[in-house]
Design an enzyme around this catalytic site. Structure first.
Site, PDB file in Angstrom:
ATOM      1  N   TYR A 150       0.859  -1.186   0.000  1.00 11.65           N
ATOM      2  CA  TYR A 150       0.000   0.000   0.000  1.00 11.65           C
ATOM      3  C   TYR A 150       0.892   1.232   0.000  1.00 11.65           C
ATOM      4  O   TYR A 150       1.826   1.334   0.788  1.00 11.65           O
ATOM      5  CB  TYR A 150      -0.888   0.005   1.249  1.00 11.65           C
ATOM      6  CG  TYR A 150      -1.798   1.219   1.356  1.00 11.65           C
ATOM      7  CD1 TYR A 150      -2.883   1.382   0.480  1.00 11.65           C
ATOM      8  CD2 TYR A 150      -1.577   2.196   2.324  1.00 11.65           C
ATOM      9  CE1 TYR A 150      -3.715   2.486   0.580  1.00 11.65           C
ATOM     10  CE2 TYR A 150      -2.408   3.302   2.426  1.00 11.65           C
ATOM     11  CZ  TYR A 150      -3.476   3.443   1.558  1.00 11.65           C
ATOM     12  OH  TYR A 150      -4.299   4.532   1.658  1.00 11.65           O
ATOM     13  N   ASP A 245       9.453   2.984  -0.295  1.00 12.25           N
ATOM     14  CA  ASP A 245       8.390   3.645   0.459  1.00 12.25           C
ATOM     15  C   ASP A 245       8.614   3.316   1.937  1.00 12.25           C
ATOM     16  O   ASP A 245       8.217   2.252   2.422  1.00 12.25           O
ATOM     17  CB  ASP A 245       7.021   3.177  -0.026  1.00 12.25           C
ATOM     18  CG  ASP A 245       5.889   3.874   0.726  1.00 12.25           C
ATOM     19  OD1 ASP A 245       6.188   4.671   1.639  1.00 12.25           O
ATOM     20  OD2 ASP A 245       4.720   3.620   0.391  1.00 12.25           O
ATOM     21  N   LYS A 273       4.424   9.177   8.762  1.00 12.83           N
ATOM     22  CA  LYS A 273       4.220   8.555  10.078  1.00 12.83           C
ATOM     23  C   LYS A 273       5.202   9.059  11.154  1.00 12.83           C
ATOM     24  O   LYS A 273       5.003  10.147  11.676  1.00 12.83           O
ATOM     25  CB  LYS A 273       4.198   7.032   9.933  1.00 12.83           C
ATOM     26  CG  LYS A 273       3.013   6.630   9.026  1.00 12.83           C
ATOM     27  CD  LYS A 273       2.625   5.185   9.003  1.00 12.83           C
ATOM     28  CE  LYS A 273       1.304   5.053   8.263  1.00 12.83           C
ATOM     29  NZ  LYS A 273       1.303   4.174   7.122  1.00 12.83           N
TER      30      LYS A 273
HETATM   31  C1  LIG Z   1       0.629   4.689   5.739  1.00 13.50           C
HETATM   32  C2  LIG Z   1       1.343   4.447   4.489  1.00 13.50           C
HETATM   33  C3  LIG Z   1       1.177   5.299   3.364  1.00 13.50           C
HETATM   34  C4  LIG Z   1       0.136   6.378   3.316  1.00 13.50           C
HETATM   35  O1  LIG Z   1       0.354   7.369   4.262  1.00 13.50           O
HETATM   36  P1  LIG Z   1      -0.879   8.335   4.655  1.00 13.50           P
HETATM   37  O2  LIG Z   1      -0.246   9.325   5.572  1.00 13.50           O
HETATM   38  O3  LIG Z   1      -1.889   7.454   5.309  1.00 13.50           O
HETATM   39  O4  LIG Z   1      -1.387   8.931   3.403  1.00 13.50           O
HETATM   40  C5  LIG Z   1       1.982   5.077   2.274  1.00 13.50           C
HETATM   41  N1  LIG Z   1       2.892   4.105   2.255  1.00 13.50           N
HETATM   42  C6  LIG Z   1       3.078   3.267   3.301  1.00 13.50           C
HETATM   43  C7  LIG Z   1       4.119   2.214   3.226  1.00 13.50           C
HETATM   44  C8  LIG Z   1       2.293   3.400   4.435  1.00 13.50           C
HETATM   45  O5  LIG Z   1       2.453   2.550   5.448  1.00 13.50           O
END
Ligand SMILES: *Cc1c(COP(=O)(O)O)cnc(C)c1O
Length: 437
Positions: A150, A245, A273
């Site tokens: 994701y 990511d 995060k």
């Molecule tokens: C949480 C997450 C996202 C999206 O971040 P948001 O702040 O919720 O838009 C993208 N990539 C990874 C790996 C994530 O865990």
């Protein structure tokens, strides 16, 4: 300590009814709903350290941590102080502030392959922008992502995505025209041959490969030995951009993220995060050569009214400073405590005769209700989600708050105590004994 008796739900139930009048499904992010696990979601009114309290005054040990950001626990004193003093000077200016470069210096000190960075307000914005930048840099159209990963909810990335998309069991999202995803190639994770094959088929057309270097969004699934090395080799040879990511793994699996842990240099890195200390932040960064294509220096446009927001920068700075000062203590400790927890619950499952597979990298982990190893989305999706739902509800009743989906990683932070872990393992033993009936 959280009580072992069944929790009260009157207030949360009332709040849920109210929320359902105003929000689709009663939530502002689908992963918060309890549709996949059943039961009644507690409405959280406060948190301190590793514990949270709901509107009925039930107490829980929290292994969600706001889905990753809160590595120092809820209401961490230095993060709170930083937010309060920043707020006293105003909440947003839409002009440059010194705090932005303060946070950039902390990020860059931890991620040596990041020379320049752009702050945004969410992980979604970070990955969406990094993809646009990779396309601008390579002047190619196709992107490669992996099933069960994701990367936020941008159109082109909602293909075989993990997290809530996986939880709801849907292939992608309605409202995304097929033309918008015609350049997205979704491949199985942990299969380097599939990547070779795609680069062969789309010779000189693939702009980038984006990967969660430790997947958290189909539950925790680590990369197999040499898989990330293979991705690096292939992308380098094919002159495609490798995007790690690290929205979840950055400052989580190691201070310098998965790229430090596995010693691999991606071209672009996305973060979010933890770097926001619980406030909305994202970031993307890489070498000057690529980053200087971003407007106003270059032709790749990306902007944000609240980007680099002073409160978010202050919260992020406080959290990263704390982590930097104590990293030699914090990371080994959360690794060790998470190990005890994950092994303890796995042992409880074994004693109860329940099939359970556990994956863990540092303080990120998942218990999959399946007897077989989980290495990609195919194997993750063979988990018994009904059994997970029962386990989840039995744990909630015993004061343990886990992610409400089989396909989400759980997190342990610096404020979880050995007492928390003991309580959680005891709760799991009891919960497992109820699962067999
Ligand atoms: C949480 C997450 C996202 C999206 O971040 P948001 O702040 O919720 O838009 C993208 N990539 C990874 C790996 C994530 O865990």
């Amino acid at each position: 300590m959280p009580s072992m008796t069944s929790r009260k739900v009157e207030q949360s139930r009332r709040l849920q009814e109210r929320a359902e009048r105003y929000f689709p499904g009663g939530v502002n992010s689908p992963v918060r709903a309890f549709r996949a696990v059943g039961g009644e979601p507690p409405f959280i009114v406060r948190g301190k350290g590793s514990h949270i309290w709901d509107a009925d005054e039930n107490e829980y040990i929290d292994y969600v941590g706001s889905w990753g950001p809160l590595i120092l626990g809820h209401a961490a004193p230095d993060v709170l102080d930083a937010i309060v003093s920043a707020a006293c000077n105003g909440t947003s200016f839409g002009a440059s502030t010194p705090a932005e470069a303060d946070l950039a210096e902390l990020v860059i000190s931890a991620f040596p392959h990041v020379e320049k960075v752009r702050f945004v307000s969410s992980g979604t914005e970070a990955t969406m922008s990094a993809i646009r930048l990779a396309r601008a840099y390579t002047k190619r159209k196709y992107i490669v992502k992996f099933e069960g990963c994701y990367h936020g909810h941008a159109d082109a990335l909602l293909v075989k995505a993990g997290s809530g998309v996986a939880t709801l069991g849907i292939p992608g999202s309605a409202g995304v025209p097929e033309e918008f995803i015609q350049f997205t190639i979704a491949l199985p994770f942990n299969d380097a041959h599939a990547v070779e094959h795609a680069f062969h088929k789309f010779k000189h057309e693939i702009a980038c490969v984006i990967v969660e270097p430790v997947v958290g969004n189909m539950g925790c699934v680590p990369a197999a030995d040499d898989y990330l090395v293979a991705l690096r080799m292939i992308t380098e040879r094919e002159k495609a951009v490798l995007i790690f990511d690290e929205v979840m793994t950055g400052f989580r699996v190691a201070f310098g993220g998965a790229q430090e842990l596995y010693n691999i240099k991606p071209d672009l890195t996305t973060m979010g995060k933890i770097i926001g200390g619980g406030l909305p932040v994202g970031a993307y960064g890489g070498p000057k050569e690529i980053m200087d294509l971003v407007a106003p220096l270059g032709p790749m446009y990306q902007a944000g009214t609240l980007s680099g927001n002073p409160l978010a920068m202050a919260a992020g700075c406080a959290q990263l400073k704390h982590l930097r000062e104590k990293k030699a203590e914090i990371y080994p400790r959360i690794d060790q405590v998470a190990g005890q927890l994950v092994e303890g619950v796995a042992a409880a499952a074994k004693d109860a005769g329940l099939p359970l597979t556990h994956n863990r990298v540092g303080s990120m982990f998942t218990w999959f209700f399946t007897p077989d190893p989980v290495t990609n989305w195919d194997s993750a999706s063979r988990s018994n989600t009904d059994m997970f739902g029962k386990f989840f509800r039995a744990m909630l009743d015993r004061g343990v708050y886990l992610p409400p989906s089989q396909y989400e990683a759980a997190f342990l932070g610096a404020t979880h105590s050995e007492e928390d872990v003991r309580h959680t393992i005891d709760a799991a033993r009891e919960a497992m004994s109820t699962l067999k009936d």
